[in-house]
Design a protein around this motif. Structure first.
Motif, PDB file in Angstrom:
ATOM      1  N   THR A 331      55.598  36.554  64.722  1.00 39.15           N
ATOM      2  CA  THR A 331      54.618  35.527  65.236  1.00 39.15           C
ATOM      3  C   THR A 331      55.152  33.975  65.507  1.00 39.15           C
ATOM      4  O   THR A 331      54.705  33.497  66.241  1.00 39.15           O
ATOM      5  CB  THR A 331      53.537  35.742  64.296  1.00 39.15           C
ATOM      6  OG1 THR A 331      52.625  36.937  64.429  1.00 39.15           O
ATOM      7  CG2 THR A 331      52.266  34.435  64.810  1.00 39.15           C
ATOM      8  N   GLU A 335      55.545  31.929  68.754  1.00 41.85           N
ATOM      9  CA  GLU A 335      54.831  30.672  68.623  1.00 41.85           C
ATOM     10  C   GLU A 335      55.826  29.413  69.208  1.00 41.85           C
ATOM     11  O   GLU A 335      55.538  28.547  69.871  1.00 41.85           O
ATOM     12  CB  GLU A 335      54.248  30.231  67.354  1.00 41.85           C
ATOM     13  CG  GLU A 335      52.961  31.015  67.076  1.00 41.85           C
ATOM     14  CD  GLU A 335      52.514  30.592  65.701  1.00 41.85           C
ATOM     15  OE1 GLU A 335      51.254  31.345  65.328  1.00 41.85           O
ATOM     16  OE2 GLU A 335      53.294  30.316  64.898  1.00 41.85           O
ATOM     17  N   VAL A 339      55.011  30.359  73.171  1.00 43.05           N
ATOM     18  CA  VAL A 339      53.507  29.749  73.127  1.00 43.05           C
ATOM     19  C   VAL A 339      53.898  28.234  73.683  1.00 43.05           C
ATOM     20  O   VAL A 339      53.217  27.842  74.408  1.00 43.05           O
ATOM     21  CB  VAL A 339      52.928  29.808  71.716  1.00 43.05           C
ATOM     22  CG1 VAL A 339      51.451  28.931  72.007  1.00 43.05           C
ATOM     23  CG2 VAL A 339      52.340  31.276  71.434  1.00 43.05           C
ATOM     24  N   TYR A 344      50.259  29.676  75.903  1.00 47.10           N
ATOM     25  CA  TYR A 344      49.214  30.840  75.669  1.00 47.10           C
ATOM     26  C   TYR A 344      50.025  31.911  74.919  1.00 47.10           C
ATOM     27  O   TYR A 344      51.323  31.887  74.917  1.00 47.10           O
ATOM     28  CB  TYR A 344      48.312  31.033  76.741  1.00 47.10           C
ATOM     29  CG  TYR A 344      49.060  31.206  77.907  1.00 47.10           C
ATOM     30  CD1 TYR A 344      49.578  32.430  78.298  1.00 47.10           C
ATOM     31  CD2 TYR A 344      49.181  30.166  78.828  1.00 47.10           C
ATOM     32  CE1 TYR A 344      50.423  32.610  79.463  1.00 47.10           C
ATOM     33  CE2 TYR A 344      49.958  30.378  79.982  1.00 47.10           C
ATOM     34  CZ  TYR A 344      50.514  31.530  80.344  1.00 47.10           C
ATOM     35  OH  TYR A 344      51.245  31.513  81.488  1.00 47.10           O
ATOM     36  N   GLY A 345      49.348  32.553  74.260  1.00 47.88           N
ATOM     37  CA  GLY A 345      49.983  33.862  73.569  1.00 47.88           C
ATOM     38  C   GLY A 345      50.265  34.980  74.712  1.00 47.88           C
ATOM     39  O   GLY A 345      49.858  35.029  75.516  1.00 47.88           O
ATOM     40  N   PHE A 363      47.328  36.890  67.990  1.00 48.30           N
ATOM     41  CA  PHE A 363      47.063  35.932  69.253  1.00 48.30           C
ATOM     42  C   PHE A 363      46.067  36.586  70.006  1.00 48.30           C
ATOM     43  O   PHE A 363      45.652  37.693  70.429  1.00 48.30           O
ATOM     44  CB  PHE A 363      48.371  36.298  70.292  1.00 48.30           C
ATOM     45  CG  PHE A 363      49.587  35.845  69.784  1.00 48.30           C
ATOM     46  CD1 PHE A 363      50.151  34.409  69.472  1.00 48.30           C
ATOM     47  CD2 PHE A 363      50.620  36.544  68.985  1.00 48.30           C
ATOM     48  CE1 PHE A 363      51.246  33.821  68.907  1.00 48.30           C
ATOM     49  CE2 PHE A 363      51.709  36.059  68.337  1.00 48.30           C
ATOM     50  CZ  PHE A 363      51.977  35.001  68.333  1.00 48.30           C
ATOM     51  N   ASP A 365      44.962  35.723  72.940  1.00 49.00           N
ATOM     52  CA  ASP A 365      45.080  36.152  74.400  1.00 49.00           C
ATOM     53  C   ASP A 365      45.521  37.478  74.450  1.00 49.00           C
ATOM     54  O   ASP A 365      45.656  37.993  75.731  1.00 49.00           O
ATOM     55  CB  ASP A 365      46.224  35.105  74.825  1.00 49.00           C
ATOM     56  CG  ASP A 365      45.943  33.650  74.770  1.00 49.00           C
ATOM     57  OD1 ASP A 365      44.765  33.449  75.267  1.00 49.00           O
ATOM     58  OD2 ASP A 365      46.629  32.938  74.088  1.00 49.00           O
ATOM     59  N   THR A 366      45.892  38.236  73.559  1.00 41.89           N
ATOM     60  CA  THR A 366      46.382  39.500  73.708  1.00 41.89           C
ATOM     61  C   THR A 366      45.158  40.573  74.025  1.00 41.89           C
ATOM     62  O   THR A 366      44.363  40.666  73.537  1.00 41.89           O
ATOM     63  CB  THR A 366      46.993  40.039  72.299  1.00 41.89           C
ATOM     64  OG1 THR A 366      48.234  39.447  72.099  1.00 41.89           O
ATOM     65  CG2 THR A 366      47.554  41.514  72.335  1.00 41.89           C
TER      66      THR A 366
END
Length: 428
Positions: A331, A335, A339, A344-345, A363, A365-366
């Motif tokens: 992660t 990031e 990101v 955005y993710g 995230f 956005d996933t």
């Protein structure tokens, strides 16, 4: 968690087979003038294939809201996700089989000890006499044998051929005890110790040497059956650790379904990234070399990094300022590198194990997550159960894809077929 009954498993497989119609449903957001992006059927669970196709057409370039200046992107784990088995582990075996090391005995001693606690290994790694083993017992044995190899093998400082070196018990002692340490450290200590350990054995090489070795490893693995292999150190060289044994699965295979996924994501205008806990140079080669069918640019790999000198020579030190790309580290790396780039993710994440859990769920956005089912426990088992509970529902976000460990292939269901088994199992 209790195993599901055979009846439930057959029902799930039957349901997946009957779901073929799902893949022919109209795709939201695709006009009649556009061609919907499809995946080859192959060995996908039909529901999983349909959901991935819908994702590609909903969020890719067929979508009216698609912006090529701000494309969605996907993040994939590599080992046991994009391929069957582990490229890093296979490369390590190839190193041992062919004595592809660029270290002096003193450097080998440092690499084998690097950050490993001195406490005893887990009881499963007691020696043949039932006695506990630790790093201070086994490293001297391995290094003593490596020193003999180093002074006698013509690929290092000596005159003997590889075939002749292999006739000497020092060869089996070094290779077995090195491979044994990999398993013992991994099953005894935290992944933050175990994951970098095997990378330090690239010390003294440059990127091109590592990548060439990966090529040779993959060519060799194509000739290998899928089987369990066991090595035992020679009784004639007991040393401090005594006789130890180690087993692993051999027979790495490329995954045509995942090669198709990379092709389809590119066609959809979705950027592809790999985030792996293997050494970055190893995955750069297999993911970018057109011989292996994934065709992802080498600079699209985020992985484990080691320090290098001014000439690009790999050092026995994790790269300063970089996180380990496992668990929360994945992660953090996403990031930092993605990101910050996109704003955005990831829209799609794929993996197979606990090390992928964080990037699968951290995230907002996933939109879709794919888990290659290896019957793993802990938190990944919780996500896998979500996939089972939401199977065939319109709002399913987690997909569980089955695999057969006897063939190295996907199966047309959520079930995992263990090595040596004939029937599958969905949850651990």
């Amino acid at each position: 968690m209790k195993h599901r009954s055979a009846a439930l498993l057959l029902a799930a497989v039957f349901s997946a087979t009957m779901l073929g119609a799902c893949s022919t449903e109209p795709v939201s957001g695709v006009s009649q003038s556009q061609s919907a992006i499809k995946l080859a059927d192959r060995n996908w669970d039909n529901f999983n294939r349909a959901k991935i196709e819908k994702f590609l057409n909903t969020y890719g370039k067929n979508s009216p809201s698609y912006n090529p200046a701000k494309p969605p992107y996907a993040v994939f784990d590599w080992d046991n996700t994009m391929v069957f088995l582990d490229v890093e582990e296979a490369t390590f075996i190839y190193q041992l089989e062919n004595l592809r090391f660029a270290m002096t005995p003193e450097q080998m001693d440092k690499a084998l000890r690097m950050e490993v606690p001195k406490t005893n290994f887990a009881k499963d790694y007691n020696n043949a006499a039932g006695q506990p083993v630790n790093i201070d017992l086994v490293v001297p044995d391995a290094v003593d044998s490596y020193r003999w190899i180093y002074n006698n093998y013509k690929g290092m400082k000596g005159q003997l051929s590889l075939a002749d070196v292999k006739k000497n018990p020092h060869y089996a002692n070094f290779t077995t005890k090195a491979r044994y340490m990999y398993e013992a450290i991994g099953d005894t200590f935290d992944v933050s110790i175990a994951y970098p350990w095997v990378l330090y054995l690239f010390t003294g090489m440059n990127e091109q040497q590592v990548r060439q070795m990966v090529n040779e490893t993959l060519e060799w693995q194509k000739t290998q059956p899928i089987e369990k292999v066991k090595w035992t150190s020679p009784a004639s060289l007991l040393g401090k650790a005594g006789v130890v044994s180690v087993s692993w699965k051999n027979g790495l295979r490329l995954m045509p379904e995942m090669q198709d996924v990379f092709t389809a994501f590119r066609e959809a205008g979705i950027d592809i990234w790999v985030c792996t806990a293997s050494f970055v140079d190893v995955i750069k080669e297999i993911s970018s070399n057109p011989n292996y069918g994934y065709n992802n640019p080498a600079d699209r790999v985020i992985g484990m990094e080691l320090e290098r000198d001014a000439n690009g020579i790999i050092q026995t030190e994790f790269r300063r300022g970089y996180v380990q790309t496992q668990q929360k580290g994945k992660t953090k790396a996403i990031e930092r590198f993605l990101v910050s780039k996109y704003g955005y993710g990831p829209s799609f994440v794929a993996g197979d194990s606990e090390g992928d859990m964080n990037m699968m769920q951290d995230f907002a956005d996933t939109k879709l997550v794919l888990i290659v089912n290896r019957l793993k426990g802990k938190d990944i088992a919780t996500l896998s159960k979500q996939a089972v509970d939401s199977y065939r529902t319109p709002d399913a976000k987690i997909l569980l894809q089955g695999r057969n460990d006897n063939t190295g292939e996907f199966v047309k269901s959520q079930a995992h077929i263990k090595f040596g088994a004939t029937q599958g199992q969905i949850l651990k």
